[in-house]
Design an enzyme around this catalytic site. Sequence first.
Site, PDB file in Angstrom:
ATOM      1  N   GLU A  72      41.114  47.471  39.031  1.00 49.85           N
ATOM      2  CA  GLU A  72      41.596  47.655  37.667  1.00 49.85           C
ATOM      3  C   GLU A  72      41.082  48.944  37.050  1.00 49.85           C
ATOM      4  O   GLU A  72      39.992  49.420  37.382  1.00 49.85           O
ATOM      5  CB  GLU A  72      41.161  46.459  36.808  1.00 49.85           C
ATOM      6  CG  GLU A  72      41.874  45.187  37.252  1.00 49.85           C
ATOM      7  CD  GLU A  72      41.433  43.933  36.511  1.00 49.85           C
ATOM      8  OE1 GLU A  72      42.208  42.966  36.507  1.00 49.85           O
ATOM      9  OE2 GLU A  72      40.318  43.903  35.960  1.00 49.85           O
ATOM     10  N   CYS A  86      38.711  54.452  32.108  1.00 49.15           N
ATOM     11  CA  CYS A  86      37.590  53.811  32.799  1.00 49.15           C
ATOM     12  C   CYS A  86      38.112  53.423  34.181  1.00 49.15           C
ATOM     13  O   CYS A  86      39.077  52.665  34.293  1.00 49.15           O
ATOM     14  CB  CYS A  86      37.148  52.583  32.006  1.00 49.15           C
ATOM     15  SG  CYS A  86      35.883  51.620  32.829  1.00 49.15           S
ATOM     16  N   CYS A  93      32.282  44.203  44.235  1.00 47.52           N
ATOM     17  CA  CYS A  93      30.975  44.860  44.101  1.00 47.52           C
ATOM     18  C   CYS A  93      29.917  44.021  44.797  1.00 47.52           C
ATOM     19  O   CYS A  93      29.982  42.794  44.778  1.00 47.52           O
ATOM     20  CB  CYS A  93      30.623  45.024  42.624  1.00 47.52           C
ATOM     21  SG  CYS A  93      29.127  46.015  42.370  1.00 47.52           S
ATOM     22  N   CYS A  97      25.447  41.682  39.452  1.00 46.59           N
ATOM     23  CA  CYS A  97      24.851  41.598  38.121  1.00 46.59           C
ATOM     24  C   CYS A  97      25.372  40.317  37.459  1.00 46.59           C
ATOM     25  O   CYS A  97      26.567  40.023  37.534  1.00 46.59           O
ATOM     26  CB  CYS A  97      25.226  42.816  37.275  1.00 46.59           C
ATOM     27  SG  CYS A  97      24.720  44.375  38.020  1.00 46.59           S
ATOM     28  N   CYS A 100      28.395  40.211  34.785  1.00 39.68           N
ATOM     29  CA  CYS A 100      29.600  41.011  35.052  1.00 39.68           C
ATOM     30  C   CYS A 100      30.578  40.235  35.929  1.00 39.68           C
ATOM     31  O   CYS A 100      30.201  39.706  36.983  1.00 39.68           O
ATOM     32  CB  CYS A 100      29.169  42.301  35.749  1.00 39.68           C
ATOM     33  SG  CYS A 100      30.534  43.216  36.452  1.00 39.68           S
ATOM     34  N   CYS A 319      33.934  45.948  28.727  1.00 40.89           N
ATOM     35  CA  CYS A 319      32.824  46.114  29.675  1.00 40.89           C
ATOM     36  C   CYS A 319      32.454  44.805  30.348  1.00 40.89           C
ATOM     37  O   CYS A 319      32.207  43.807  29.680  1.00 40.89           O
ATOM     38  CB  CYS A 319      31.583  46.588  28.926  1.00 40.89           C
ATOM     39  SG  CYS A 319      31.533  48.346  28.744  1.00 40.89           S
TER      40      CYS A 319
HETATM   41  S1  SF4 Z   1      27.893  45.745  36.414  1.00 36.53           S
HETATM   42 FE1  SF4 Z   1      29.360  44.697  37.778  1.00 36.53          FE
HETATM   43  S2  SF4 Z   1      30.527  46.323  38.768  1.00 36.53           S
HETATM   44 FE2  SF4 Z   1      28.677  47.280  37.866  1.00 36.53          FE
HETATM   45  S3  SF4 Z   1      27.141  47.229  39.513  1.00 36.53           S
HETATM   46 FE3  SF4 Z   1      26.821  45.339  38.364  1.00 36.53          FE
HETATM   47  S4  SF4 Z   1      28.104  43.808  39.436  1.00 36.53           S
HETATM   48 FE4  SF4 Z   1      28.779  45.829  40.125  1.00 36.53          FE
END
Ligand code: SF4
Length: 327
Positions: A72, A86, A93, A97, A100, A319
């Site tokens: 995206e 963005c 990923c 995190c 996220c 975000c």
């Molecule tokens: S915020 Fe999300 S996309 Fe960015 S490094 Fe952490 S898990 Fe990966």
Amino acid sequence: MGEKKFRARQVYEWLWLKPVRSFDEMSNLSKELRKKLNEEFSLPALRVDHMQHSEDGTFKLRFKTYDGHFVEGVLIPTDSGRYTACVSSQIGCSLSCKFCATGYMDRKRNLEFDEIYDEVVLLNQLCEKEYGKKLSNIVYMGMGEPLLNYKNVLRSIERITSVDGLAMSPRRITVSTAGVAKMIRQLGDDKVKFKLALSLHAANDQKRHGIMPINDTNNIQSLIDALNYFYKQTKNEITFEYILFKDLNDSLKDADELIKVYRQVPADLVNIIEYNPIDAARFEKPDEIKVESFIAHLSKNRVNARLRRSRGKDIDAACGQLANKEG
Ligand code: SF4
């Protein structure tokens, strides 16, 4: 292929400057040449698969890759007349995190440099169509950790900034990292010209580890050292990103810890970001009063802090919300 030299330039322009999604759209080539190109080559271009429009003017595009994956990208118009793209750097990923949505997906693969460039070009085309303006800024803050796809990210920026590409100034580009110390140093060694943002989100190791497992191998001190090295080598702008989570990192004691880290890095700015809830996590955003007193405390201590309200929340484009949800 035995064609005249100028044909190569024509194809190059279609690929990189226009750009088109198929050989059939290369209208100044003869039919026979287009047929030959179709037989001999494939065009692994990114395509827009789905588009959502937020009530605040933000657009979220879902792109489909040649091998059937989705990523995206977001176009964010702001009141100050800036148009920011963005973009994503990986499919999924690996960093997990906790706040996220992308972090709850597996990392499928890195995006190639031309796929990242395609995201920018398609968002730029949309910007010109909808707002009659070119993109003014690009942030690498979409899906994925850009510094874990280092070569492709740098090559895509080379292309974006080249006169043979979008000729955009590298000062208008920000790469955001969850904190890979070794690669931050590498950016310094490579004397890059773009800006760097560090997603700090907590200013002590114990708390940061709880929300960002990468802190295990890249603790705050190692990031402070790497950022100082980056600055020494490049003199480029550094920003901290700090999402406020209710009862986790929003107290004045947390602000004091953030001030301590800020003082050890030549950072220009701390962006305080409001948390955008996602289905997979149980974090909450703090009350307005808490947010205001946190920022006031930073300002009183001469920290250049700004509250960033995310846009595109109604379409999960803010975000931390990018995750290829159907919509
Ligand atoms: S915020 Fe999300 S996309 Fe960015 S490094 Fe952490 S898990 Fe990966």
